[in-house]
Design a protein around this motif. Structure first.
Motif, PDB file in Angstrom:
ATOM      1  N   GLU A  83      -9.629   7.998 -21.920  1.00  0.00           N
ATOM      2  CA  GLU A  83      -9.222   9.284 -22.431  1.00  0.00           C
ATOM      3  C   GLU A  83      -8.422  10.314 -21.649  1.00  0.00           C
ATOM      4  OE1 GLU A  83     -10.595  13.041 -25.171  1.00  0.00           O
ATOM      5  OE2 GLU A  83     -12.091  12.055 -24.202  1.00  0.00           O
ATOM      6  N   LYS A  84      -8.952  10.323 -20.426  1.00  0.00           N
ATOM      7  CA  LYS A  84      -8.343  11.305 -19.563  1.00  0.00           C
ATOM      8  C   LYS A  84      -7.506  10.836 -18.613  1.00  0.00           C
ATOM      9  CE  LYS A  84     -11.367  14.259 -20.916  1.00  0.00           C
ATOM     10  NZ  LYS A  84     -10.758  15.593 -22.025  1.00  0.00           N
ATOM     11  N   ALA A 110     -14.348   8.444 -20.198  1.00  0.00           N
ATOM     12  CA  ALA A 110     -13.379   9.262 -19.474  1.00  0.00           C
ATOM     13  C   ALA A 110     -12.313   8.895 -18.714  1.00  0.00           C
ATOM     14  CB  ALA A 110     -14.497   9.828 -18.326  1.00  0.00           C
ATOM     15  N   TYR A 111     -12.440   7.456 -18.329  1.00  0.00           N
ATOM     16  CA  TYR A 111     -10.964   6.992 -17.907  1.00  0.00           C
ATOM     17  C   TYR A 111     -10.075   6.738 -18.948  1.00  0.00           C
ATOM     18  CZ  TYR A 111      -7.786   3.348 -16.874  1.00  0.00           C
ATOM     19  OH  TYR A 111      -6.591   2.756 -16.665  1.00  0.00           O
ATOM     20  N   VAL A 166     -19.714   7.236 -20.829  1.00  0.00           N
ATOM     21  CA  VAL A 166     -19.280   8.041 -20.219  1.00  0.00           C
ATOM     22  C   VAL A 166     -18.173   7.877 -19.326  1.00  0.00           C
ATOM     23  CG1 VAL A 166     -19.731  10.414 -19.132  1.00  0.00           C
ATOM     24  CG2 VAL A 166     -21.273   9.680 -20.906  1.00  0.00           C
ATOM     25  N   ARG A 176      -9.821   9.762 -28.365  1.00  0.00           N
ATOM     26  CA  ARG A 176     -11.418   9.689 -28.208  1.00  0.00           C
ATOM     27  C   ARG A 176     -12.016   8.659 -28.782  1.00  0.00           C
ATOM     28  NH1 ARG A 176     -14.290  15.142 -27.444  1.00  0.00           N
ATOM     29  NH2 ARG A 176     -12.771  14.853 -25.557  1.00  0.00           N
TER      30      ARG A 176
END
Length: 371
Positions: free
Chosen positions: A117-118, A114-115, A110, A124
């Protein structure tokens, strides 16, 4: 006057065969060089680097699809053949550290997804498979079926392996561990009949998994089927080193060919993203290893090498070299490997479904990398 169509097709077919042969020759040369220099995962990384450079320079590097499929089955069978009844019994011997390891995997994935993708702007699918800790060959097989950009995935996974193998011994020394020990010498299947039986089990497992439409079915099915019969003691001995060498060389060449048409600016962006993702994954591994060592009373260095997101073979060999209990390390990496092999295909199907475009055709350069 143009050539007849059958002659044109014949000439094109001969060119493809010639490039397949040239690709394999280059891959074996690169793998042999890296192996001779004692580089980590030399046959895989050397073939990958050699073919990736050629692909970046514009050579039509490629691997025949049926050969690639067969290699997935052989590698899956080989991975399963490393499981023994002692390893299976060992998995139940360390419940505390196993439980903490299981808890660490979703936290690690996770955080890295998160890093990527965001913050880094990866899609993704690619972030998901790049964040999967270890099991490079299995993850690549699954990533292809799910439409992820395998160039991003292999870059992140390969860089992680290189950095861990290069820096982990020094890091464990900083934790007070003194290297010792020798390389493992595991028994090979004793005869041709056993070898053919082991491969036959892998082929059957691959067939069943593909009929069930599992992403990466050839790799996952053969690995699970082989692991079951070897873990139950029905077949003893791993596959010969030559099988692994050929498999790693072909897999390296296949993944190296994915870099064709990739811009250098994109590669530079991959490097930064992958290094940050590795730092995040390592920090999570260290935190959970400290927790597992505290709860179980095991040395921190021993638990850390069992938790880091490296390849099963590389981490087990490193444990032998560093004088750390290899059964403990192998059991934990196999536990994570088997869990990921079972859950990743289900999660990929649940969240991503079937790939809308084959991963070979994903164009990573449509969007310029961020500054």
């Amino acid at each position: 006057m143009p050539l007849p169509s059958f002659l044109t097709k014949f000439a094109a077919s001969r060119r493809r065969i010639a490039w397949y042969a040239a690709t394999l020759a280059l891959a074996f040369a690169g793998g042999g060089l890296f192996a001779g220099l004692a580089m980590p995962a030399g046959w895989l990384s050397g073939s990958l680097v050699a073919t990736a450079i050629a692909a970046l320079l514009g050579a039509p590097i490629d691997i025949e699809p049926r050969m690639r499929h067969g290699v997935y089955i052989l590698l899956g069978t080989a991975m399963g053949s490393t499981i023994t009844p002692d390893t299976v019994r060992g998995i139940t011997t360390w419940p505390t550290t196993m439980a903490v390891l299981v808890a660490s995997v979703p936290v690690m994935m996770v955080a890295v997804v998160a890093y990527l993708e965001k913050v880094a702007g990866w899609d993704r699918r690619s972030a998901f498979f790049a964040a999967t800790p270890g099991a490079l060959s299995t993850v690549l097989a699954m990533a292809e079926s799910s439409g992820a950009d395998t160039r991003r995935v292999v870059f992140g996974q390969s860089l992680r392996l290189f950095v861990l193998v290069a820096l982990l011994p020094a890091a464990l020394g900083g934790l007070g561990h003194q290297p010792a020990g020798t390389l493992p010498v595991d028994p090979v299947v004793p005869d041709l009949t056993t070898f053919l039986l082991s491969v036959g089990v892998g082929i059957a497992g691959a067939f069943l998994a593909e009929r069930a439409r599992f992403p990466g079915g050839a790799m996952v099915g053969s690995m699970l089927a082989s692991g079951v019969v070897h873990g139950a003691g029905l077949i003893e001995g791993r596959l010969p080193d030559l099988v692994l060498i050929v498999g790693f060389v072909v897999l390296g060449a296949n993944t190296g060919s994915r870099f064709a048409g990739t811009k250098l600016a994109t590669l530079r962006r991959f490097l930064v993203d992958s290094l940050v993702a590795l730092a995040i994954a390592t920090a999570v591994s260290f935190a959970f290893a400290a927790l597992g060592a505290w709860l179980s009373g095991e040395p921190l260095a021993k638990v850390l090498i069992a938790y880091v997101p490296g390849a099963l073979e590389a981490m087990t060999i490193m444990a032998f070299v560093l004088g750390i209990d290899p059964a403990f390390v192998a059991a934990h990496h196999i536990m994570r490997f088997l869990g990921l092999a079972l859950l990743i295909p289900l999660l990929a199907r649940l969240f991503f479904g079937r790939a809308p475009v084959p991963s070979e055709r994903v164009e990573i350069d449509r969007t310029e990398p961020k500054d």
